[in-house]
Design a protein around this motif. Structure first.
Motif, PDB file in Angstrom:
ATOM      1  N   GLU A   7      12.075   3.125   2.607  1.00  0.00           N
ATOM      2  CA  GLU A   7      10.970   2.538   3.362  1.00  0.00           C
ATOM      3  C   GLU A   7      10.217   1.500   2.533  1.00  0.00           C
ATOM      4  O   GLU A   7       9.457   0.700   3.072  1.00  0.00           O
ATOM      5  CB  GLU A   7       9.986   3.617   3.809  1.00  0.00           C
ATOM      6  N   LEU A   8      10.437   1.531   1.243  1.00  0.00           N
ATOM      7  CA  LEU A   8       9.694   0.685   0.314  1.00  0.00           C
ATOM      8  C   LEU A   8      10.560  -0.394  -0.320  1.00  0.00           C
ATOM      9  O   LEU A   8      10.154  -1.555  -0.413  1.00  0.00           O
ATOM     10  CB  LEU A   8       9.106   1.582  -0.779  1.00  0.00           C
ATOM     11  N   PHE A   9      11.759  -0.014  -0.739  1.00  0.00           N
ATOM     12  CA  PHE A   9      12.630  -0.917  -1.489  1.00  0.00           C
ATOM     13  C   PHE A   9      13.910  -1.223  -0.728  1.00  0.00           C
ATOM     14  O   PHE A   9      14.405  -0.404   0.042  1.00  0.00           O
ATOM     15  CB  PHE A   9      13.029  -0.275  -2.825  1.00  0.00           C
ATOM     16  N   SER A  10      14.486  -2.393  -1.017  1.00  0.00           N
ATOM     17  CA  SER A  10      15.825  -2.705  -0.527  1.00  0.00           C
ATOM     18  C   SER A  10      16.814  -1.818  -1.296  1.00  0.00           C
ATOM     19  O   SER A  10      16.508  -1.357  -2.401  1.00  0.00           O
ATOM     20  CB  SER A  10      16.147  -4.188  -0.738  1.00  0.00           C
ATOM     21  N   ALA A  11      17.982  -1.577  -0.726  1.00  0.00           N
ATOM     22  CA  ALA A  11      18.976  -0.713  -1.378  1.00  0.00           C
ATOM     23  C   ALA A  11      19.405  -1.263  -2.731  1.00  0.00           C
ATOM     24  O   ALA A  11      19.737  -0.501  -3.641  1.00  0.00           O
ATOM     25  CB  ALA A  11      20.181  -0.534  -0.465  1.00  0.00           C
ATOM     26  N   ASP A  12      19.374  -2.588  -2.896  1.00  0.00           N
ATOM     27  CA  ASP A  12      19.791  -3.216  -4.152  1.00  0.00           C
ATOM     28  C   ASP A  12      18.611  -3.621  -5.038  1.00  0.00           C
ATOM     29  O   ASP A  12      18.716  -4.513  -5.869  1.00  0.00           O
ATOM     30  CB  ASP A  12      20.672  -4.433  -3.859  1.00  0.00           C
ATOM     31  N   VAL A  13      17.481  -2.946  -4.881  1.00  0.00           N
ATOM     32  CA  VAL A  13      16.263  -3.288  -5.617  1.00  0.00           C
ATOM     33  C   VAL A  13      16.510  -3.359  -7.126  1.00  0.00           C
ATOM     34  O   VAL A  13      17.271  -2.574  -7.684  1.00  0.00           O
ATOM     35  CB  VAL A  13      15.129  -2.282  -5.309  1.00  0.00           C
ATOM     36  N   SER A  39       0.817  -1.213   0.000  1.00  0.00           N
ATOM     37  CA  SER A  39       0.000   0.000   0.000  1.00  0.00           C
ATOM     38  C   SER A  39       0.850   1.260   0.000  1.00  0.00           C
ATOM     39  O   SER A  39       0.476   2.275  -0.597  1.00  0.00           O
ATOM     40  CB  SER A  39      -0.927   0.013   1.223  1.00  0.00           C
ATOM     41  N   LEU A  40       1.987   1.217   0.672  1.00  0.00           N
ATOM     42  CA  LEU A  40       2.861   2.380   0.768  1.00  0.00           C
ATOM     43  C   LEU A  40       3.344   2.850  -0.595  1.00  0.00           C
ATOM     44  O   LEU A  40       3.522   4.049  -0.816  1.00  0.00           O
ATOM     45  CB  LEU A  40       4.056   2.047   1.677  1.00  0.00           C
ATOM     46  N   HIS A  41       3.512   1.922  -1.532  1.00  0.00           N
ATOM     47  CA  HIS A  41       4.012   2.276  -2.872  1.00  0.00           C
ATOM     48  C   HIS A  41       3.208   3.414  -3.488  1.00  0.00           C
ATOM     49  O   HIS A  41       3.766   4.415  -3.949  1.00  0.00           O
ATOM     50  CB  HIS A  41       3.989   1.042  -3.784  1.00  0.00           C
ATOM     51  N   VAL A  44      12.780  -7.166  -5.505  1.00  0.00           N
ATOM     52  CA  VAL A  44      12.621  -7.308  -6.954  1.00  0.00           C
ATOM     53  C   VAL A  44      11.172  -7.002  -7.289  1.00  0.00           C
ATOM     54  O   VAL A  44      10.262  -7.517  -6.634  1.00  0.00           O
ATOM     55  CB  VAL A  44      12.961  -8.740  -7.437  1.00  0.00           C
ATOM     56  N   ARG A  45      10.971  -6.160  -8.281  1.00  0.00           N
ATOM     57  CA  ARG A  45       9.612  -5.876  -8.760  1.00  0.00           C
ATOM     58  C   ARG A  45       9.615  -5.953 -10.276  1.00  0.00           C
ATOM     59  O   ARG A  45      10.438  -5.333 -10.949  1.00  0.00           O
ATOM     60  CB  ARG A  45       9.135  -4.502  -8.317  1.00  0.00           C
ATOM     61  N   LYS A  46       8.676  -6.704 -10.816  1.00  0.00           N
ATOM     62  CA  LYS A  46       8.446  -6.752 -12.254  1.00  0.00           C
ATOM     63  C   LYS A  46       7.057  -6.179 -12.493  1.00  0.00           C
ATOM     64  O   LYS A  46       6.085  -6.606 -11.864  1.00  0.00           O
ATOM     65  CB  LYS A  46       8.539  -8.188 -12.781  1.00  0.00           C
ATOM     66  N   VAL A  47       6.974  -5.204 -13.385  1.00  0.00           N
ATOM     67  CA  VAL A  47       5.705  -4.551 -13.691  1.00  0.00           C
ATOM     68  C   VAL A  47       5.252  -5.027 -15.067  1.00  0.00           C
ATOM     69  O   VAL A  47       5.960  -4.845 -16.064  1.00  0.00           O
ATOM     70  CB  VAL A  47       5.844  -3.016 -13.674  1.00  0.00           C
TER      71      VAL A  47
END
Length: 129
Positions: free
Chosen positions: A28-34, A12-14, A117-120
């Motif tokens: 707050e949302l992603f890891s540093a190596d996202v 939800s924060l995204h 990791v996020r794939k859109v």
């Protein structure tokens, strides 16, 4: 249950951070190596906060005015990898709307759960039997 709730809150924060342009809060949302895969939009894989921020700012007024995350499903692989699949709805200033699927890998870090990791994946055509 606490972890599931925390992961749902993370998803939800995204929308809030992106819609408010609060790029300084990316940690707050992603890891540093996202790794943020927007290849389907011709932008390739963005790595790290700076790349996501730069790409978002480059899109400028073509960004949605509202990012809405729904249908959050959390699962854990046999090896402990936590995956989240959710739907994203983008509402644009001119009233158009778009739909995507987010396929995420999340992990618990010192500060809490983060998207690693996020794939859109855009949804551009309705289901056809």
């Amino acid at each position: 249950m606490e972890d599931r709730l925390a992961v749902h809150e993370l998803m939800s924060l995204h929308g809030h951070l992106m819609d408010d342009g609060e790029f300084e809060r990316m940690s707050e949302l992603f890891s540093a190596d996202v790794v943020y895969d927007v290849s389907a939009f011709g932008l390739g894989e963005l790595r790290g906060y700076a790349a996501i921020t730069e790409a978002s700012r480059a899109v400028g007024d073509a960004n949605p005015v509202g990012h809405h995350v729904t249908n959050v499903c959390v699962s854990e692989d046999a090896d402990g990898v936590v995956r989240v699949r959710s739907k994203g709805i983008g509402i644009y200033a001119d009233g158009r709307a778009g739909s995507v699927v987010y396929e995420d890998v999340v992990r618990r870090e010192a500060g809490g759960w983060r998207i690693a990791v996020r794939k859109v994946i855009p949804r551009r055509a309705p289901l056809r039997p």
